[in-house]
Design a protein around this motif. Structure first.
Motif, PDB file in Angstrom:
ATOM      1  N   LEU A  73      24.819  -8.190 -54.632  1.00  0.00           N
ATOM      2  CA  LEU A  73      25.421  -9.170 -55.536  1.00  0.00           C
ATOM      3  C   LEU A  73      26.753  -9.627 -54.940  1.00  0.00           C
ATOM      4  CD1 LEU A  73      24.892  -7.398 -59.000  1.00  0.00           C
ATOM      5  CD2 LEU A  73      23.274  -8.770 -57.691  1.00  0.00           C
ATOM      6  N   MET A  74      26.975 -10.937 -54.911  1.00  0.00           N
ATOM      7  CA  MET A  74      28.189 -11.480 -54.295  1.00  0.00           C
ATOM      8  C   MET A  74      28.807 -12.541 -55.194  1.00  0.00           C
ATOM      9  SD  MET A  74      26.730 -11.918 -50.393  1.00  0.00           S
ATOM     10  CE  MET A  74      25.235 -12.731 -50.980  1.00  0.00           C
ATOM     11  N   ASP A  75      30.052 -12.330 -55.561  1.00  0.00           N
ATOM     12  CA  ASP A  75      30.766 -13.272 -56.431  1.00  0.00           C
ATOM     13  C   ASP A  75      31.655 -14.161 -55.574  1.00  0.00           C
ATOM     14  OD1 ASP A  75      31.799 -14.597 -58.565  1.00  0.00           O
ATOM     15  OD2 ASP A  75      32.683 -12.848 -59.544  1.00  0.00           O
ATOM     16  N   GLU A  76      31.224 -15.407 -55.391  1.00  0.00           N
ATOM     17  CA  GLU A  76      31.942 -16.389 -54.577  1.00  0.00           C
ATOM     18  C   GLU A  76      32.251 -15.841 -53.180  1.00  0.00           C
ATOM     19  OE1 GLU A  76      35.166 -18.385 -56.569  1.00  0.00           O
ATOM     20  OE2 GLU A  76      34.251 -18.101 -58.531  1.00  0.00           O
ATOM     21  N   PRO A  77      31.225 -15.473 -52.422  1.00  0.00           N
ATOM     22  CA  PRO A  77      31.456 -14.844 -51.112  1.00  0.00           C
ATOM     23  C   PRO A  77      32.072 -15.757 -50.064  1.00  0.00           C
ATOM     24  CG  PRO A  77      29.136 -15.387 -51.390  1.00  0.00           C
ATOM     25  CD  PRO A  77      29.789 -15.633 -52.718  1.00  0.00           C
ATOM     26  N   THR A  78      31.999 -17.076 -50.250  1.00  0.00           N
ATOM     27  CA  THR A  78      32.553 -17.988 -49.256  1.00  0.00           C
ATOM     28  C   THR A  78      34.031 -18.305 -49.494  1.00  0.00           C
ATOM     29  OG1 THR A  78      31.694 -19.846 -50.554  1.00  0.00           O
ATOM     30  CG2 THR A  78      30.327 -19.055 -48.742  1.00  0.00           C
ATOM     31  N   THR A  79      34.627 -17.709 -50.549  1.00  0.00           N
ATOM     32  CA  THR A  79      36.050 -17.909 -50.808  1.00  0.00           C
ATOM     33  C   THR A  79      36.873 -17.491 -49.592  1.00  0.00           C
ATOM     34  OG1 THR A  79      35.730 -17.485 -53.159  1.00  0.00           O
ATOM     35  CG2 THR A  79      37.974 -17.283 -52.320  1.00  0.00           C
ATOM     36  N   PHE A  80      37.863 -18.291 -49.226  1.00  0.00           N
ATOM     37  CA  PHE A  80      38.789 -18.046 -48.113  1.00  0.00           C
ATOM     38  C   PHE A  80      38.163 -18.315 -46.746  1.00  0.00           C
ATOM     39  CE2 PHE A  80      40.249 -14.755 -51.279  1.00  0.00           C
ATOM     40  CZ  PHE A  80      41.342 -15.485 -51.723  1.00  0.00           C
ATOM     41  N   LEU A  81      36.860 -18.611 -46.670  1.00  0.00           N
ATOM     42  CA  LEU A  81      36.225 -18.826 -45.375  1.00  0.00           C
ATOM     43  C   LEU A  81      36.253 -20.305 -45.007  1.00  0.00           C
ATOM     44  CD1 LEU A  81      33.054 -16.546 -45.653  1.00  0.00           C
ATOM     45  CD2 LEU A  81      35.314 -15.961 -44.759  1.00  0.00           C
ATOM     46  N   ASP A  82      36.520 -20.596 -43.722  1.00  0.00           N
ATOM     47  CA  ASP A  82      36.417 -21.978 -43.269  1.00  0.00           C
ATOM     48  C   ASP A  82      34.938 -22.351 -43.169  1.00  0.00           C
ATOM     49  OD1 ASP A  82      35.381 -21.039 -40.768  1.00  0.00           O
ATOM     50  OD2 ASP A  82      37.412 -20.813 -39.997  1.00  0.00           O
ATOM     51  N   ILE A  83      34.660 -23.622 -42.924  1.00  0.00           N
ATOM     52  CA  ILE A  83      33.286 -24.108 -42.984  1.00  0.00           C
ATOM     53  C   ILE A  83      32.386 -23.392 -41.980  1.00  0.00           C
ATOM     54  CG2 ILE A  83      33.809 -26.035 -41.434  1.00  0.00           C
ATOM     55  CD1 ILE A  83      31.264 -25.985 -44.353  1.00  0.00           C
ATOM     56  N   ALA A  84      32.911 -23.073 -40.797  1.00  0.00           N
ATOM     57  CA  ALA A  84      32.085 -22.388 -39.795  1.00  0.00           C
ATOM     58  C   ALA A  84      31.669 -21.009 -40.289  1.00  0.00           C
ATOM     59  CB  ALA A  84      32.848 -22.276 -38.476  1.00  0.00           C
ATOM     60  N   HIS A  85      32.625 -20.265 -40.887  1.00  0.00           N
ATOM     61  CA  HIS A  85      32.300 -18.922 -41.359  1.00  0.00           C
ATOM     62  C   HIS A  85      31.503 -18.958 -42.666  1.00  0.00           C
ATOM     63  CE1 HIS A  85      35.573 -17.499 -38.537  1.00  0.00           C
ATOM     64  NE2 HIS A  85      34.541 -16.740 -38.241  1.00  0.00           N
ATOM     65  N   GLN A  86      31.661 -20.029 -43.464  1.00  0.00           N
ATOM     66  CA  GLN A  86      30.798 -20.181 -44.635  1.00  0.00           C
ATOM     67  C   GLN A  86      29.333 -20.283 -44.208  1.00  0.00           C
ATOM     68  OE1 GLN A  86      31.923 -23.380 -47.300  1.00  0.00           O
ATOM     69  NE2 GLN A  86      34.109 -22.882 -47.125  1.00  0.00           N
ATOM     70  N   ILE A  87      29.074 -21.143 -43.233  1.00  0.00           N
ATOM     71  CA  ILE A  87      27.699 -21.319 -42.757  1.00  0.00           C
ATOM     72  C   ILE A  87      27.197 -20.033 -42.110  1.00  0.00           C
ATOM     73  CG2 ILE A  87      26.217 -22.621 -41.188  1.00  0.00           C
ATOM     74  CD1 ILE A  87      27.255 -24.144 -43.690  1.00  0.00           C
ATOM     75  N   GLU A  88      28.057 -19.363 -41.349  1.00  0.00           N
ATOM     76  CA  GLU A  88      27.674 -18.105 -40.713  1.00  0.00           C
ATOM     77  C   GLU A  88      27.274 -17.072 -41.759  1.00  0.00           C
ATOM     78  OE1 GLU A  88      30.432 -14.955 -38.605  1.00  0.00           O
ATOM     79  OE2 GLU A  88      30.029 -16.611 -37.226  1.00  0.00           O
ATOM     80  N   LEU A  89      28.051 -16.982 -42.843  1.00  0.00           N
ATOM     81  CA  LEU A  89      27.743 -16.032 -43.898  1.00  0.00           C
ATOM     82  C   LEU A  89      26.432 -16.389 -44.602  1.00  0.00           C
ATOM     83  CD1 LEU A  89      28.299 -13.752 -45.931  1.00  0.00           C
ATOM     84  CD2 LEU A  89      29.680 -15.380 -47.231  1.00  0.00           C
ATOM     85  N   LEU A  90      26.238 -17.659 -44.920  1.00  0.00           N
ATOM     86  CA  LEU A  90      25.036 -18.061 -45.627  1.00  0.00           C
ATOM     87  C   LEU A  90      23.795 -17.905 -44.749  1.00  0.00           C
ATOM     88  CD1 LEU A  90      26.537 -21.114 -47.522  1.00  0.00           C
ATOM     89  CD2 LEU A  90      25.753 -18.971 -48.531  1.00  0.00           C
ATOM     90  N   GLU A  91      23.950 -18.106 -43.450  1.00  0.00           N
ATOM     91  CA  GLU A  91      22.829 -17.849 -42.534  1.00  0.00           C
ATOM     92  C   GLU A  91      22.509 -16.352 -42.497  1.00  0.00           C
ATOM     93  OE1 GLU A  91      20.788 -19.772 -40.953  1.00  0.00           O
ATOM     94  OE2 GLU A  91      21.698 -21.708 -41.414  1.00  0.00           O
ATOM     95  N   LEU A  92      23.542 -15.512 -42.571  1.00  0.00           N
ATOM     96  CA  LEU A  92      23.325 -14.065 -42.644  1.00  0.00           C
ATOM     97  C   LEU A  92      22.572 -13.728 -43.938  1.00  0.00           C
ATOM     98  CD1 LEU A  92      23.719 -11.107 -41.879  1.00  0.00           C
ATOM     99  CD2 LEU A  92      26.037 -11.233 -42.834  1.00  0.00           C
TER     100      LEU A  92
END
Length: 270
Positions: free
Chosen positions: A167-186
């Motif tokens: 469970l992840m509550d707003e996991p892309t908070t504080f991440l730039d667009i490159a790391h947002q995509i990296e996290l969502l791909e993970l």
């Protein structure tokens, strides 16, 4: 790590709130096992409250949270921690703790008085650091990292826990667009491996692109749920978010893409 068995999580007539204030009242929702479920909705609609209730962080005042067919309150805490990993909206690390030590804490639910640190624990921590691109920070204190780097370290700790449900509550908070995509791909890879993931996201287009199951909330209630194609319509975006939009086909993934309409132009005065 072998593919996990899909885990079923549900809220049954659940009412949840803070003190005297109910945020969710009599809500029913089921998280499909093996899905990547994303919860969307406007601010203060109950998204994070629902996630915290599902994680057993917030008690229900009535109703039940059901994990694999049993009331989650009846499960031992260590057993729940081996099943559900949680990335909260805000997390604070102990002062001076290093990245490797924080990520290693994700292995605590797997240890007992008789089975301490093992090769499996070490492998899980190394894999989590590698998957979140935080290996280079391993020996640095967490409080010396940037906000985005710290967020990736917390995600690594959750991954090291190796739970079938995350469970992840707003996991892309504080991440730039490159790391947002990296996290969502993970997240996509973890989903394809068989884990059940539930995330609260603010970006509706990222939710539509990556989720296999979408839940739309407003005013503490479920407005719609299903595949992104089933949930995302121009009428529903307007009713949930109060935004007029056009729904296009994402040219990369062929998932729905929300394009807000511009306000009517104001004619210039002479």
């Amino acid at each position: 790590m072998s593919a996990p068995v899909p885990t079923r999580l549900a809220a049954v007539e659940a009412s949840v709130g803070y003190g005297e204030r109910l945020v969710i009242d009599g809500l029913d929702v089921e998280i499909p096992g093996g899905s990547f479920t994303v919860i969307v909705g406007p601010n203060a609609c109950g998204k994070s409250t629902l996630l915290r209730a599902l994680a057993r962080l917030l008690p229900v005042s009535s109703g039940r949270i059901v994990l694999d067919g049993a009331d989650i309150r009846s499960r031992p805490s260590r057993e729940v921690a081996r099943t559900i990993g949680l990335l909260p909206q805000t997390a604070v690390a102990p002062a001076g703790i290093t990245v490797i030590d924080l990520v290693s804490r994700g292995r605590y639910p797997h240890q007992t008085m008789f089975t301490q640190w093992s090769d499996d624990d070490a492998r899980a921590v190394r894999r989590a650091l590698r998957e979140t691109s935080t290996e280079q920070f391993a020996d640095r204190p967490v409080d010396q990292l940037s906000g985005g780097q710290r967020q990736r370290v917390w995600i690594a700790m959750v991954l090291a826990q190796e739970t079938p449900l995350v469970l992840m509550d707003e996991p892309t908070t504080f991440l730039d667009i490159a790391h947002q995509i990296e996290l969502l791909e993970l997240c996509r890879r973890l989903h394809h491996e068989g884990r059940t993931l539930v995330a609260v996201l603010h970006d509706i287009n990222q939710a539509a692109r990556y989720a296999s199951h979408l839940i739309a909330m407003r005013d503490g209630a479920i407005v719609a749920q299903g595949t992104p194609a089933e949930v995302i319509t121009a009428e529903r975006i307007e009713s949930v978010f109060g935004v007029r939009s056009r729904i296009l086909d994402d040219p990369e993934t062929h998932t729905p893409m929300v394009v807000p309409l511009a306000h009517d132009a104001i004619a210039p005065t002479a």
